[in-house]
Motif scaffolding. Structure first.
Motif, PDB file in Angstrom:
ATOM      1  N   VAL A  10       0.883  -1.174   0.000  1.00  0.00           N
ATOM      2  CA  VAL A  10       0.000   0.000   0.000  1.00  0.00           C
ATOM      3  C   VAL A  10       0.921   1.224   0.000  1.00  0.00           C
ATOM      4  CG1 VAL A  10      -1.750   1.307   1.259  1.00  0.00           C
ATOM      5  CG2 VAL A  10      -1.829  -1.202   1.258  1.00  0.00           C
ATOM      6  N   HIS A  11       0.766   2.050  -1.015  1.00  0.00           N
ATOM      7  CA  HIS A  11       1.632   3.224  -1.195  1.00  0.00           C
ATOM      8  C   HIS A  11       0.900   4.449  -0.650  1.00  0.00           C
ATOM      9  CE1 HIS A  11       4.751   5.502  -3.445  1.00  0.00           C
ATOM     10  NE2 HIS A  11       3.795   6.386  -3.664  1.00  0.00           N
ATOM     11  N   ILE A  12       1.553   5.194   0.229  1.00  0.00           N
ATOM     12  CA  ILE A  12       0.897   6.330   0.885  1.00  0.00           C
ATOM     13  C   ILE A  12       1.637   7.609   0.506  1.00  0.00           C
ATOM     14  CG2 ILE A  12       0.264   7.326   3.114  1.00  0.00           C
ATOM     15  CD1 ILE A  12       0.464   4.265   4.110  1.00  0.00           C
ATOM     16  N   ASP A  13       0.947   8.502  -0.179  1.00  0.00           N
ATOM     17  CA  ASP A  13       1.538   9.751  -0.654  1.00  0.00           C
ATOM     18  C   ASP A  13       1.361  10.849   0.381  1.00  0.00           C
ATOM     19  OD1 ASP A  13       2.661   9.051  -3.105  1.00  0.00           O
ATOM     20  OD2 ASP A  13       0.733   9.212  -4.138  1.00  0.00           O
ATOM     21  N   VAL A  14       2.480  11.288   0.950  1.00  0.00           N
ATOM     22  CA  VAL A  14       2.468  12.328   1.982  1.00  0.00           C
ATOM     23  C   VAL A  14       2.968  13.633   1.354  1.00  0.00           C
ATOM     24  CG1 VAL A  14       3.405  13.024   4.218  1.00  0.00           C
ATOM     25  CG2 VAL A  14       2.937  10.593   3.759  1.00  0.00           C
ATOM     26  N   VAL A  43       5.734   4.337   2.393  1.00  0.00           N
ATOM     27  CA  VAL A  43       5.420   5.752   2.636  1.00  0.00           C
ATOM     28  C   VAL A  43       6.331   6.643   1.791  1.00  0.00           C
ATOM     29  CG1 VAL A  43       5.383   7.583   4.379  1.00  0.00           C
ATOM     30  CG2 VAL A  43       4.554   5.283   4.958  1.00  0.00           C
ATOM     31  N   HIS A  44       5.710   7.426   0.934  1.00  0.00           N
ATOM     32  CA  HIS A  44       6.408   8.304  -0.014  1.00  0.00           C
ATOM     33  C   HIS A  44       6.292   9.735   0.512  1.00  0.00           C
ATOM     34  CE1 HIS A  44       6.309  10.059  -4.415  1.00  0.00           C
ATOM     35  NE2 HIS A  44       7.388  10.415  -3.755  1.00  0.00           N
ATOM     36  N   LEU A  45       7.390  10.244   1.057  1.00  0.00           N
ATOM     37  CA  LEU A  45       7.382  11.575   1.661  1.00  0.00           C
ATOM     38  C   LEU A  45       7.717  12.638   0.623  1.00  0.00           C
ATOM     39  CD1 LEU A  45       9.212  10.954   5.082  1.00  0.00           C
ATOM     40  CD2 LEU A  45       6.748  10.942   4.593  1.00  0.00           C
ATOM     41  N   MET A  46       6.694  13.361   0.190  1.00  0.00           N
ATOM     42  CA  MET A  46       6.911  14.505  -0.709  1.00  0.00           C
ATOM     43  C   MET A  46       6.903  15.751   0.157  1.00  0.00           C
ATOM     44  SD  MET A  46       4.556  13.273  -3.871  1.00  0.00           S
ATOM     45  CE  MET A  46       3.644  12.070  -2.922  1.00  0.00           C
ATOM     46  N   ILE A  47       7.929  15.844   1.008  1.00  0.00           N
ATOM     47  CA  ILE A  47       7.987  16.940   1.981  1.00  0.00           C
ATOM     48  C   ILE A  47       9.410  17.484   2.056  1.00  0.00           C
ATOM     49  CG2 ILE A  47       6.098  15.914   3.319  1.00  0.00           C
ATOM     50  CD1 ILE A  47       8.022  15.033   5.438  1.00  0.00           C
ATOM     51  N   ALA A 152       7.894   2.778  -9.785  1.00  0.00           N
ATOM     52  CA  ALA A 152       7.446   3.900 -10.631  1.00  0.00           C
ATOM     53  C   ALA A 152       6.097   4.373 -10.126  1.00  0.00           C
ATOM     54  CB  ALA A 152       7.351   3.475 -12.089  1.00  0.00           C
ATOM     55  N   ASP A 153       5.892   5.686 -10.196  1.00  0.00           N
ATOM     56  CA  ASP A 153       4.712   6.306  -9.571  1.00  0.00           C
ATOM     57  C   ASP A 153       4.238   7.474 -10.426  1.00  0.00           C
ATOM     58  OD1 ASP A 153       2.844   7.317  -7.765  1.00  0.00           O
ATOM     59  OD2 ASP A 153       4.327   7.921  -6.253  1.00  0.00           O
ATOM     60  N   GLY A 154       2.983   7.388 -10.877  1.00  0.00           N
ATOM     61  CA  GLY A 154       2.382   8.528 -11.555  1.00  0.00           C
ATOM     62  C   GLY A 154       1.823   8.178 -12.927  1.00  0.00           C
TER      63      GLY A 154
HETATM   64 ZN    ZN Z   1       3.816   8.300  -4.435  1.00  0.00          ZN
END
Ligand code: ZN
Length: 203
Positions: A10-14, A43-47, A152-154
């Motif tokens: 489960v991929h979680i976009d933060v 957990v994918h931290l876009m921060i 890969a994501d998007g």
């Molecule tokens: Zn992501």
């Protein structure tokens, strides 16, 4: 539903509203998901400056934490910090970031996340430069015999998943490509079949 469909992670976009122009979930959501699934919580931290938040996400139950190369001034230290807390460490790169910038850190990584859209929103169109980037990265990983997963994501959906898989991607993230279909479980099974066919497996 996604477990029944065969999803493994489960991929979680933060998102923090700074590194990307959008706000999403924090550690509380990871903590809420943890007891309801045994799947890997990715957990994918876009921060910006993720270091201060990494322990919170580990305590919330993350199995793998990915930070952005563009958001970390001392990437080696950040990756070491993640691993010292007992979880796997990944680094994400935006579509315009040369993947050559990963050269020095690659042997230390459990995962590289190649963005196939500019991060910040769901439902964006896939950028086909992903194929070339994934093939190049796959070549480096194989040449050096590294134990590093490519994710890969998007913008990945049923109609392009097999091509992404064939380019050497191990873990494929799909948000709207799954959840905005009428039967997400069945969509996941169809995605799996499309990848199997790409390998020439009879399905
Ligand atoms: Zn992501």
């Amino acid at each position: 539903m996604v477990e029944a469909g065969g999803a493994e992670w489960v991929h979680i976009d933060v998102m923090d509203g700074h590194f990307v122009p959008n706000l999403t979930v924090g550690p509380l959501i990871v903590e809420a998901i943890r007891p309801i699934t045994k799947l890997v919580l990715d957990v994918h931290l876009m921060i910006e400056d993720p270091d201060a938040y990494i322990p919170q996400f580990v305590n919330a139950g993350a199995d793998l934490i990915t930070v952005h190369l563009e958001a970390c001034r001392h990437l080696n230290r950040t990756v070491g910090h993640i691993k010292s807390l007992g979880v796997k460490a990944g680094v994400a790169v935006n579509p315009a970031t040369p993947i050559g910038l990963l050269e020095e850190i690659l042997p230390d990584l459990d995962l590289v996340l190649l963005m196939s859209v500019n991060p910040g929103f769901g439902g964006q169109s896939f950028l086909p430069s992903l194929y070339r980037r994934a093939r190049t990265l796959r070549g480096w990983i194989e040449r050096e015999a590294l134990d590093c997963t490519i994710e890969a994501d998007g913008g990945i959906k049923l109609d392009n998943i097999a091509q992404v898989y064939r380019a050497g991607v191990d873990v494929i993230v799909s948000g709207s490509g799954v959840f905005e279909t009428s039967d997400p479980g069945e969509t996941l099974r169809e995605m799996q079949r499309a990848c199997d066919r790409a390998l020439g497996v009879e399905v």
